[in-house]
Design a protein around this motif. Structure first.
Motif, PDB file in Angstrom:
ATOM      1  N   ILE A  87       6.714  10.659   3.559  1.00  0.00           N
ATOM      2  CA  ILE A  87       6.146   9.562   2.440  1.00  0.00           C
ATOM      3  C   ILE A  87       5.961  10.538   1.493  1.00  0.00           C
ATOM      4  N   THR A  88       5.375  11.364   1.321  1.00  0.00           N
ATOM      5  CA  THR A  88       5.990  12.625  -0.429  1.00  0.00           C
ATOM      6  C   THR A  88       5.779  13.915   0.687  1.00  0.00           C
ATOM      7  N   THR A  89       5.920  13.845   1.878  1.00  0.00           N
ATOM      8  CA  THR A  89       6.803  14.882   1.944  1.00  0.00           C
ATOM      9  C   THR A  89       7.961  15.095   2.822  1.00  0.00           C
ATOM     10  N   GLY A  90       8.079  16.275   3.744  1.00  0.00           N
ATOM     11  CA  GLY A  90       9.255  15.999   4.762  1.00  0.00           C
ATOM     12  C   GLY A  90       8.665  15.633   6.450  1.00  0.00           C
ATOM     13  N   PHE A  91       9.763  16.127   7.181  1.00  0.00           N
ATOM     14  CA  PHE A  91       8.851  15.953   8.459  1.00  0.00           C
ATOM     15  C   PHE A  91       9.359  16.812   9.387  1.00  0.00           C
ATOM     16  N   GLY A  92       8.063  16.442  10.445  1.00  0.00           N
ATOM     17  CA  GLY A  92       8.180  18.067  11.535  1.00  0.00           C
ATOM     18  C   GLY A  92       8.016  19.185  10.398  1.00  0.00           C
ATOM     19  N   LYS A  93       8.386  19.932  10.618  1.00  0.00           N
ATOM     20  CA  LYS A  93       7.769  21.512   9.769  1.00  0.00           C
ATOM     21  C   LYS A  93       8.491  21.257   8.363  1.00  0.00           C
ATOM     22  N   PHE A  94       8.640  21.030   8.387  1.00  0.00           N
ATOM     23  CA  PHE A  94       8.978  20.975   6.942  1.00  0.00           C
ATOM     24  C   PHE A  94       7.635  19.147   6.525  1.00  0.00           C
ATOM     25  N   SER A  95       6.815  19.637   6.872  1.00  0.00           N
ATOM     26  CA  SER A  95       5.359  18.294   6.621  1.00  0.00           C
ATOM     27  C   SER A  95       4.476  19.395   5.015  1.00  0.00           C
ATOM     28  N   ASP A  96       5.449  20.497   5.422  1.00  0.00           N
ATOM     29  CA  ASP A  96       4.593  20.638   4.291  1.00  0.00           C
ATOM     30  C   ASP A  96       5.098  21.061   3.002  1.00  0.00           C
ATOM     31  N   VAL A  97       6.335  20.224   2.899  1.00  0.00           N
ATOM     32  CA  VAL A  97       7.358  20.121   1.959  1.00  0.00           C
ATOM     33  C   VAL A  97       7.396  19.191   0.693  1.00  0.00           C
ATOM     34  N   SER A  98       6.952  19.185  -0.823  1.00  0.00           N
ATOM     35  CA  SER A  98       7.175  17.888  -1.168  1.00  0.00           C
ATOM     36  C   SER A  98       7.801  17.181  -1.443  1.00  0.00           C
ATOM     37  N   ILE A  99       7.572  15.549  -1.868  1.00  0.00           N
ATOM     38  CA  ILE A  99       8.888  15.405  -1.957  1.00  0.00           C
ATOM     39  C   ILE A  99       8.605  14.233  -2.864  1.00  0.00           C
ATOM     40  N   THR A 100       9.419  14.076  -4.268  1.00  0.00           N
ATOM     41  CA  THR A 100       9.179  13.476  -5.375  1.00  0.00           C
ATOM     42  C   THR A 100       9.432  12.070  -5.198  1.00  0.00           C
ATOM     43  N   LYS A 101       8.793  11.467  -6.107  1.00  0.00           N
ATOM     44  CA  LYS A 101       8.885   9.865  -6.291  1.00  0.00           C
ATOM     45  C   LYS A 101      10.553   9.746  -6.288  1.00  0.00           C
ATOM     46  N   ASP A 102      11.025  10.375  -7.388  1.00  0.00           N
ATOM     47  CA  ASP A 102      12.940  10.066  -7.076  1.00  0.00           C
ATOM     48  C   ASP A 102      13.789  10.145  -5.794  1.00  0.00           C
ATOM     49  N   GLU A 103      13.440  11.385  -5.086  1.00  0.00           N
ATOM     50  CA  GLU A 103      13.478  11.619  -3.995  1.00  0.00           C
ATOM     51  C   GLU A 103      13.596  11.195  -3.053  1.00  0.00           C
ATOM     52  N   ALA A 104      12.474  10.118  -2.733  1.00  0.00           N
ATOM     53  CA  ALA A 104      12.257   9.004  -1.867  1.00  0.00           C
ATOM     54  C   ALA A 104      13.530   8.227  -0.825  1.00  0.00           C
ATOM     55  N   LYS A 105      14.340   8.042  -1.455  1.00  0.00           N
ATOM     56  CA  LYS A 105      15.443   7.213  -1.015  1.00  0.00           C
ATOM     57  C   LYS A 105      15.977   7.781  -1.027  1.00  0.00           C
ATOM     58  N   PHE A 125       0.563  -1.115   0.082  1.00  0.00           N
ATOM     59  CA  PHE A 125      -0.295  -0.135   0.034  1.00  0.00           C
ATOM     60  C   PHE A 125       0.648   1.312   0.457  1.00  0.00           C
ATOM     61  N   VAL A 126       1.683   1.085   0.721  1.00  0.00           N
ATOM     62  CA  VAL A 126       2.743   2.199   0.574  1.00  0.00           C
ATOM     63  C   VAL A 126       3.184   2.828  -0.956  1.00  0.00           C
ATOM     64  N   ASP A 127       3.862   0.884  -1.433  1.00  0.00           N
ATOM     65  CA  ASP A 127       4.324   1.561  -3.155  1.00  0.00           C
ATOM     66  C   ASP A 127       3.083   2.437  -3.805  1.00  0.00           C
ATOM     67  N   LYS A 128       2.273   1.639  -3.638  1.00  0.00           N
ATOM     68  CA  LYS A 128       0.747   3.148  -4.274  1.00  0.00           C
ATOM     69  C   LYS A 128       1.148   3.741  -4.243  1.00  0.00           C
ATOM     70  N   LEU A 129       0.529   4.235  -2.090  1.00  0.00           N
ATOM     71  CA  LEU A 129       0.737   5.587  -1.897  1.00  0.00           C
ATOM     72  C   LEU A 129       1.869   6.699  -3.305  1.00  0.00           C
ATOM     73  N   VAL A 130       2.678   6.467  -3.377  1.00  0.00           N
ATOM     74  CA  VAL A 130       4.914   6.259  -3.747  1.00  0.00           C
ATOM     75  C   VAL A 130       3.784   6.082  -5.394  1.00  0.00           C
ATOM     76  N   ASP A 131       3.582   5.696  -5.978  1.00  0.00           N
ATOM     77  CA  ASP A 131       3.044   5.705  -7.254  1.00  0.00           C
ATOM     78  C   ASP A 131       2.061   6.596  -7.128  1.00  0.00           C
ATOM     79  N   GLU A 132       0.756   6.782  -6.387  1.00  0.00           N
ATOM     80  CA  GLU A 132      -0.358   8.022  -7.371  1.00  0.00           C
ATOM     81  C   GLU A 132       0.373   8.468  -6.970  1.00  0.00           C
ATOM     82  N   GLU A 133       1.308   9.840  -5.975  1.00  0.00           N
ATOM     83  CA  GLU A 133       2.088  10.972  -5.162  1.00  0.00           C
ATOM     84  C   GLU A 133       0.711  11.952  -4.415  1.00  0.00           C
ATOM     85  N   LYS A 134       0.119  10.056  -3.950  1.00  0.00           N
ATOM     86  CA  LYS A 134      -0.578  10.738  -2.938  1.00  0.00           C
ATOM     87  C   LYS A 134       0.226  11.874  -1.723  1.00  0.00           C
ATOM     88  N   VAL A 135      -0.235  13.010  -1.198  1.00  0.00           N
ATOM     89  CA  VAL A 135       0.248  13.665  -0.008  1.00  0.00           C
ATOM     90  C   VAL A 135      -0.280  13.131   1.468  1.00  0.00           C
TER      91      VAL A 135
END
Length: 510
Positions: free
Chosen positions: A56-74, A42-52
């Motif tokens: 998973i597709t955002t930064g952490f803590g105060k950076f939770s409003d920063v979007s992260i692309t699939k290519d940047e996940a690792k 299910f996590v892989d599905k969320l990433v593939d669909e670029e759900k917010v």
């Protein structure tokens, strides 16, 4: 090799101790593996669909409003680990590290974290092959979980940091290579799944609670030896007294004392020598019993937390939904571990007061400081000083950590538990208390030898006396005291006195 099967639901404190201290291996339950696989899909599905979704597709803590692309996940997950590894101070002991690792693996095996099965397998392999990450003790706020220390746990998993292997501290990658373990490359959600949890504070506090239970039983035994040495009155332990105020710990403790000193020819009844004893003997069911009730409360919370999910976000694969919540917050364990600190400190507090009654001739009627050659010899004078110092230190350590909070992550994480500080405090207080009880043990058996000898001891006290005398001989002249204290402390740590007494009279109530 003996094993513990983890499934996220049935880990016990005994299992934890067996892995942490007795070298048991860990194996993942088959049904748990299926849940892990489903959650990961299910996590892989969320990433593939670029759900917010947070982390998973955002930064952490105060950076939770920063979007992260699939290519940047690792990169995101690796950066999380290396940037959060900010621990300071000495490293946790091996048993605590192993407890941390098995608890984290158990939480991941519930299937709500989205970890890759291979990553979980590698963590388990590290436990089984003895690769123990170097985890500094200090630096956790206890929310969002134990981020800093758990990041240190993960570093060797990804081929970084430091680890102990066969007792030697080395680079994490070298330890993995020597153990024949291939490091992993984290991908989406995994770094967060590994570090966003309460396993450091819970593991530390759980082992302290386990030790506290054993120490509380031993304190009943050491107090019974003191009771025998001072010809104490047993009427105060009468079941009728406790039935009219039926706190479980109080009732259990009263029963324990009567069983331990059963058939004694040294204890007395009220009015035979004196009408009543001082509180440190007469009120032992109330004092020890209250600590036992507190310890049992803490143990009940440990049982829940060991099998809980403390990750964020939580992955509900069956519902295809991810929820960002607050299970990482350590408050449910911070308060109990602060309670545990007080409970253990009081065991030491009353033990030290019993030591004072043994060494003070005005209170005991025995030779001053338990030596026949007072003046030329100092006997147990400074042993009481050492116990008093440990008790005083415990009073400082018992100050609650959970009443403090300092906002973090630019006030996004604006209330934290400080639960890891509470757990470490409980561990340290338990160590100090164990040494106080060790001093009471050697003081009590010396007092018994000065007051008629051991022939008329009760069923349990006779066994305990003999165990102490196997390693510490009667004092005739002054000698180097710390060696005797250390020998008695080894008896305390090994729990052999409790085991021997329970073999003789049956399991003590708790």
């Amino acid at each position: 090799m003996k094993k513990v099967i983890i499934d996220g639901n049935s880990l016990t404190l005994k299992d934890l101790v067996n892995v942490a201290r007795h070298g048991y291996e860990v194996e993942l339950d088959g049904e748990a593996r299926k849940r892990v696989e489903k959650s990961r899909a299910f996590v892989d599905k969320l990433v593939d669909e670029e759900k917010v979704v947070y982390g998973i597709t955002t930064g952490f803590g105060k950076f939770s409003d920063v979007s992260i692309t699939k290519d940047e996940a690792k990169d995101l997950q690796r950066n999380l680990i290396i940037s959060h590894a900010c621990g300071v101070g000495p490293n946790f002991s091996e048993d605590i590290v192993r407890a941390i690792m098995v608890m984290r693996a158990n939480a991941l095996s519930k299937g709500f974290s989205g970890i890759q099965p291979n990553t979980l397998d590698t963590l388990i392999e590290m436990i089984n092959k003895g690769v123990h990450p170097a985890i500094p003790e200090k630096g956790s706020l206890g929310a969002s979980g134990d981020l800093a220390p758990l990041s240190h746990m993960v570093l060797p998993l990804i081929g970084d940091g430091e680890a102990y292997y066969k007792g030697e501290l080395m680079d994490g990658i070298k330890a993995m290579e020597m153990a024949g373990i291939t490091p992993v490359e984290l991908t989406s959600k995994e770094g967060l799944a590994l570090i966003n949890g309460t396993q450091v504070l819970t593991a530390t506090g759980a082992l302290a609670a386990y030790d506290a239970k054993n120490l509380a039983k031993l304190a009943d035994i050491s107090a019974s030896l003191t009771l025998e040495a001072l010809n104490g009155i047993v009427d105060a332990y009468d079941e009728r007294v406790h039935k009219v105020r039926p706190h479980k710990g109080q009732m259990d403790t009263g029963k324990n004392f009567l069983r331990i000193v059963k058939d004694s020819g040294r204890t007395t009844r009220q009015g035979e020598i004196r009408v009543q004893d001082a509180y440190t003997l007469r009120c032992l069911p109330q004092i020890h019993g209250a600590s036992k009730d507190a310890i049992n409360y803490v143990l009940s919370k440990v049982d829940i937390e060991m099998n809980g999910v403390t990750d964020n976000p939580l992955i509900f694969a069956d519902d295809e939904y991810a929820i960002s919540g607050g299970n990482f917050h350590g408050q449910p364990m911070a308060l109990p571990f602060d309670f545990l600190k007080i409970a253990i400190a009081e065991i030491a507090n009353v033990s030290e007061r019993r030591i004072e009654r043994l060494v003070n001739p005005a209170l005991s009627g025995l030779p001053a400081f338990l030596t026949k050659k007072g003046g030329l010899h100092s006997g147990f004078m400074i042993a009481q000083y050492a116990a008093a110092a440990l008790v005083s230190e415990n009073k400082v350590l018992a100050h609650p950590a959970s009443v403090d909070s300092i906002p973090s992550s630019a006030n996004q994480e604006d209330h934290v538990s400080m639960g890891t500080i509470a757990a470490r405090g409980a561990r340290d207080i338990c160590y100090n208390a164990s040494r106080v009880v060790a001093i009471e043990l050697i003081s009590a058996v010396q007092a018994i030898d000065l007051n008629g000898g051991s022939e008329k001891l009760g069923l349990g006290t006779k066994v305990a006396y003999e165990k102490v005398r196997e390693v510490v001989s009667t004092w005739e002249d002054d000698r180097v005291m710390y060696r005797d204290i250390n020998k008695a402390a080894e008896l305390v740590d090994s729990n052999v006195i409790v085991e021997a007494v329970e073999e003789a009279i049956g399991e003590l109530e708790f």
